[in-house]
Design an enzyme around this catalytic site. Sequence first.
Site, PDB file in Angstrom:
ATOM      1  CG  HIS A  49      -1.619   1.149   0.817  1.00  0.00           C
ATOM      2  ND1 HIS A  49      -2.588   1.119   1.887  1.00  0.00           N
ATOM      3  CD2 HIS A  49      -1.884   2.174   1.066  1.00  0.00           C
ATOM      4  CE1 HIS A  49      -3.734   2.698   1.725  1.00  0.00           C
ATOM      5  NE2 HIS A  49      -2.689   2.906   0.939  1.00  0.00           N
TER       6      HIS A  49
ATOM      7  CG  HIS B 229      -0.341   7.140  -1.742  1.00  0.00           C
ATOM      8  ND1 HIS B 229      -1.871   6.868  -1.480  1.00  0.00           N
ATOM      9  CD2 HIS B 229      -0.120   6.431  -0.455  1.00  0.00           C
ATOM     10  CE1 HIS B 229      -2.792   6.823  -1.335  1.00  0.00           C
ATOM     11  NE2 HIS B 229      -2.280   5.947  -0.133  1.00  0.00           N
TER      12      HIS B 229
ATOM     13  CE  LYS C  31      -8.258   1.893  -0.560  1.00  0.00           C
ATOM     14  NZ  LYS C  31      -6.706   2.276   0.467  1.00  0.00           N
TER      15      LYS C  31
HETATM   16  C1  NCD Z   1      -3.375   9.318   1.626  1.00  0.00           C
HETATM   17  C2  NCD Z   1      -3.033  10.038   0.283  1.00  0.00           C
HETATM   18  O1  NCD Z   1      -2.158  11.268   1.120  1.00  0.00           O
HETATM   19  O2  NCD Z   1      -3.098   9.856  -0.643  1.00  0.00           O
HETATM   20  N1  NCD Z   1      -2.881   9.752   2.658  1.00  0.00           N
HETATM   21  C3  NCD Z   1      -3.019   9.476   4.593  1.00  0.00           C
HETATM   22  O3  NCD Z   1      -3.308   9.916   4.946  1.00  0.00           O
HETATM   23  N2  NCD Z   1      -3.173   7.932   4.691  1.00  0.00           N
HETATM   24  C4  NCD Z   1      -4.132   8.604   1.617  1.00  0.00           C
HETATM   25  C5  NCD Z   1      -4.907   7.289   2.286  1.00  0.00           C
HETATM   26  O4  NCD Z   1      -4.199   6.262   1.946  1.00  0.00           O
HETATM   27  O5  NCD Z   1      -5.809   7.556   2.774  1.00  0.00           O
HETATM   28 ZN    ZN Z   2      -3.006   5.474   1.518  1.00  0.00          ZN
END
Ligand code: NCD
Ligand code: ZN
Length: 367
Positions: free
Chosen positions: A16, A18, A110
Amino acid sequence: MDVAMTLELPKWFDLHTHFRQGPAMPAYIQAHLDMGCAGALAMPNTKPPVSRVSGENREDSWTIESYAADLREAGADAFEQLIVPLYLTRETTPEMIVEGAESGLLRAAKYYPPHGTTNAEHGAPMADFLGSDVFRAMEENGIVLCIHGEQHGLGGADYLASNRNAESLFYRDLMPRLLEQHPKLKIVCEHITTKEAAYFVKHASNQVGATITPQHLLYTIGDLIQGLKYHLYCLPIVKFDDDRDALREVAIETGQTKYFAGTDSAPHTVKATDCGCAAGCFTGGCAPQLYAMGFEESGVDLASSAGLSTFERFLSLNGPAFYGFEPSAERFQLEKEISETPILNTQAGPVTPLPLGMNLPLTWRLA
Ligand code: NCD
Ligand code: ZN
């Protein structure tokens, strides 16, 4: 001369994370490659969201096919595995699921609670998906459901109180209904933060697993509040000590197969704003070090072979087994030594890694 303790582990998978979009992507991906990461599940909460499987991007939606191609071009072709889940919206159809599964492009989807986190405004309520043909199609085609498990639309004390919060309510109310209606669905409870979620997963069937982030293994809400360390502000928010204890307990259990690494590393070039704070902790470059610290603080002796193998399961083995791919045959090393992860300069601006943002040293370093 003292020789620092060295841990050697199979390269790990971040199930997981980003990687965003645009000119900073190569820097984010490189930070992952640099920390022994062999593959990633790259979240679809881009703007616009990755809410279709194949074909060209459109103004309102991107596709897994094109986003995965962008990621590869930005450096993700060096990974052994790259999974891009489909962002579930009101426009998701069972046909997309079936075709996506047949083409091989779709491996996971998701669930985002509407408006529940960064770029979650395209999500539809979980109640709308229960019993839906979309979830049935996922069940029948072996598509993993990745869940951001928080009840949406709550405020104040309903959102976070000492005895309940948006996540605990979700695991008490919605998750039992989900399992009852979709018993064959493969589910990852993402970035769990509460004892309710930890024990829900523990007592569910083996089709239910969970990711745990470094920050939720290491810190509680006191660490966030004292000095308002906003680099630790992510969603779901870090919780209380009994919640952290439960996460530690399940993560370090000998032979456990359900809990694995998923950092939720979420880079933001601007965290604090005039009227709030962007949610997301950035742990590119330092996640295995933080996980090792979290395991040690949970009482695991990483110098022992039993302790190392518990850590290895969590970091490098359970995730691949759950998603159905081979663990990495390559290895990387951590050394017991104080280190620091510097600010990451990207073409979109500088991003502060969590330990630096909290002014805390790492007690491990990448060899
Ligand atoms: C994530 C993001 O910044 O994309 N932020 C977070 O606080 N985890 C989004 C997410 O996965 O909830
Ligand atoms: Zn996330």
